[in-house]
Enzyme design. Structure first.
Site, mmCIF file in Angstrom:
data_model
loop_
_atom_site.group_PDB
_atom_site.id
_atom_site.type_symbol
_atom_site.label_atom_id
_atom_site.label_comp_id
_atom_site.label_asym_id
_atom_site.label_seq_id
_atom_site.Cartn_x
_atom_site.Cartn_y
_atom_site.Cartn_z
ATOM 1 N N LYS A 59 0.808 -1.214 0.000
ATOM 2 C CA LYS A 59 0.000 0.000 0.000
ATOM 3 C C LYS A 59 0.850 1.278 0.000
ATOM 4 O O LYS A 59 0.337 2.352 -0.279
ATOM 5 C CB LYS A 59 -0.979 -0.021 1.160
ATOM 6 C CG LYS A 59 -1.991 -1.147 0.990
ATOM 7 C CD LYS A 59 -3.160 -1.044 1.902
ATOM 8 C CE LYS A 59 -4.225 -2.060 1.571
ATOM 9 N NZ LYS A 59 -3.836 -3.447 1.903
HETATM 10 C C1 LIG Z 1 -4.596 -4.475 1.630
HETATM 11 C C2 LIG Z 1 -3.877 -5.774 1.603
HETATM 12 C C3 LIG Z 1 -4.315 -6.826 0.795
HETATM 13 C C4 LIG Z 1 -5.576 -6.739 -0.031
HETATM 14 O O1 LIG Z 1 -5.463 -5.832 -1.085
HETATM 15 P P1 LIG Z 1 -6.777 -5.261 -1.782
HETATM 16 O O2 LIG Z 1 -6.315 -4.286 -2.782
HETATM 17 O O3 LIG Z 1 -7.590 -4.633 -0.693
HETATM 18 O O4 LIG Z 1 -7.488 -6.431 -2.376
HETATM 19 C C5 LIG Z 1 -3.568 -7.984 0.774
HETATM 20 N N1 LIG Z 1 -2.459 -8.121 1.527
HETATM 21 C C6 LIG Z 1 -2.028 -7.144 2.326
HETATM 22 C C7 LIG Z 1 -0.817 -7.373 3.145
HETATM 23 C C8 LIG Z 1 -2.710 -5.934 2.388
HETATM 24 O O5 LIG Z 1 -2.266 -4.968 3.180
#
Ligand SMILES: *Cc1c(COP(=O)(O)O)cnc(C)c1O
Length: 428
Positions: free
Chosen positions: A107
């Site tokens: 993210k």
């Molecule tokens: C947010 C997240 C996900 C999921 O991603 P999305 O875009 O919400 O589907 C998977 N793994 C981790 C470690 C995350 O932080």
């Protein structure tokens, strides 16, 4: 480029407006009016591009009317300033390590880009922006780090109490300054609903300059497509490429589909989910039926009604059969997640986190021998160390970044999941 709402009841906006408004008032999601196709030159030159150059090329057509090219160059260099290595795990299976940014999860990519876009758009304004964000774990940390100490921006992060890891919680609650953490007695879906309600609340929007940093924001979503190109660049054998994407809110997977629509040669994707499997079920039954959220070891994917579902459908022109041809569903439970972390380590000496493990196992189960599979390793396993230790049945040593963070005091405001209480807090 304009961005329309997936519900098509409000007028399309520019990139800048869509970033600032975040969520259209008709409860849809912003989506680009036209998906650009990459010229063949892009793929000819790809091997020589850095990640930030890929970001610059991919994001230019979406943003150039609102961000001068030199500024975009700047933003992409600052935002995408870490490695995204592709590691070979075993024959035909690779891990795309998206956790080398400041908060050790993918993210960072979107959050860092959004923070810099908003800071740029706000340069000429006097009023402070208030960023609202709901997090199931990693978003909050990435956003907090991305915006920390940025002038003219206040960040309010909502997270479900007791449902994020201790390390994730520390990342949200120890920064202070312009970052406020609000601990909600409820689930991630409650947090997400409170944020959505705030954006639809007229009174709040007239008083505060609200903006969102969730994956619903177009400036977080678009840059998530760039590492699919980065992975492709690093791959030697590119035949029959399959991406396995650990998914919760489906920002990541839908950004992969966007890359595909822009011309990235991918055979298909896998929606790799935990027991919160609304999309894998939808793929088989054609019924979209959110159930109650089940807490799991892969808590960043504990989402029962993913926000990016409308974008997913938009990417296949609302056609379920087309979605089925580009996305296969997969889900597994916590016991299987623990077994997978162990078996992957035993076979390959590679430690996956509980989210990446689901992506890895999905490839093992679904891939055919003529395919090459990449799973997205979405977080560093240290963020979920107790789960990984349980799986491997041995203690792991903590890197310095973890012990430093753990020693900092937590500061949060606790609250029920009532929107009224949240609203008066924002006014206060
Ligand atoms: C947010 C997240 C996900 C999921 O991603 P999305 O875009 O919400 O589907 C998977 N793994 C981790 C470690 C995350 O932080």
């Amino acid at each position: 480029m304009k961005f329309y709402s997936t519900n098509k009841k409000v007028a399309p906006l520019s990139f800048k407006e869509a970033v600032i408004h975040s969520l259209p008032s008709d409860r849809g999601f912003y989506f680009p009016e036209k998906i650009p196709t990459l010229e063949s030159d892009f793929f000819k030159e790809l091997n020589s591009y850095t990640l930030s150059e890929i970001g610059y090329k991919i994001l230019t057509p979406f943003t150039h009317e609102d961000i001068p090219k030199a500024k975009l160059k700047n933003i992409t260099e600052e935002a995408f300033n870490f490695d995204v290595p592709l590691k070979k795990i075993e024959t035909g299976i690779y891990s795309l390590e998206l956790f080398h940014g400041p908060t050790y999860a993918f993210k960072d990519i979107g959050a860092r880009f959004l923070a810099r876009c908003l800071a740029y758009f706000n340069e000429s304004h006097n009023q402070e922006v208030t960023i609202l964000v709901a997090t199931s774990g990693d978003t909050g940390g990435a956003v907090a780090s991305g915006f920390y100490d940025v002038d003219g921006v206040n960040v309010v992060i909502l997270y479900p109490s007791g449902k994020v890891s201790e390390l994730q919680e520390k990342q949200l609650t120890t920064l202070g300054k312009n970052i406020t953490a609000v601990e909600i007695d409820g689930t991630f879906d409650d947090c997400q609903n409170m944020v959505k309600q705030a954006f639809l609340d007229k009174e709040l929007n007239e008083t505060l300059n609200l903006s969102s940093a969730n994956s619903i924001n177009i400036a977080r979503w678009l840059p998530q497509s760039i590492y699919y190109f980065e992975a492709f660049k690093q791959l030697q054998n590119r035949d029959n490429l399959v991406f396995s994407v650990p998914s919760g809110n489906y920002g990541n997977l839908s950004a992969g589909l966007l890359a595909h629509r822009m011309g990235l040669p991918v055979k298909h994707f896998i929606a790799a989910s935990n027991q919160n499997d609304v999309i894998p079920r939808f793929l088989t039954t054609e019924q979209y039926e959110p159930l109650k959220t089940i807490p799991t070891l892969s808590n960043a994917m504990d989402v029962s009604d993913p926000s990016n579902y409308p974008r997913l459908m938009e990417l296949v022109n609302g056609n379920h059969a087309e979605l089925q041809s580009v996305v296969k569903g997969f889900s597994m439970d916590d016991a299987q997640t623990l077994e997978t972390i162990k078996s992957c380590f035993d076979q390959n000496s590679y430690i996956t986190d509980p989210h990446g493990a689901i992506g890895y196992q999905a490839l093992k189960d679904i891939m055919t021998a003529d395919e090459n599979g990449i799973f997205l390793e979405t977080a560093h396993y240290c963020k979920f160390v107790s789960t990984v230790e349980k799986a491997l049945e041995k203690p792991l040593s903590q890197p310095d970044f973890v012990s430093n963070l753990m020693s900092k005091p937590k500061k949060s405001i606790t609250m029920s999941s009532s929107f009224k209480e949240f609203k008066s807090f924002l006014f206060g």
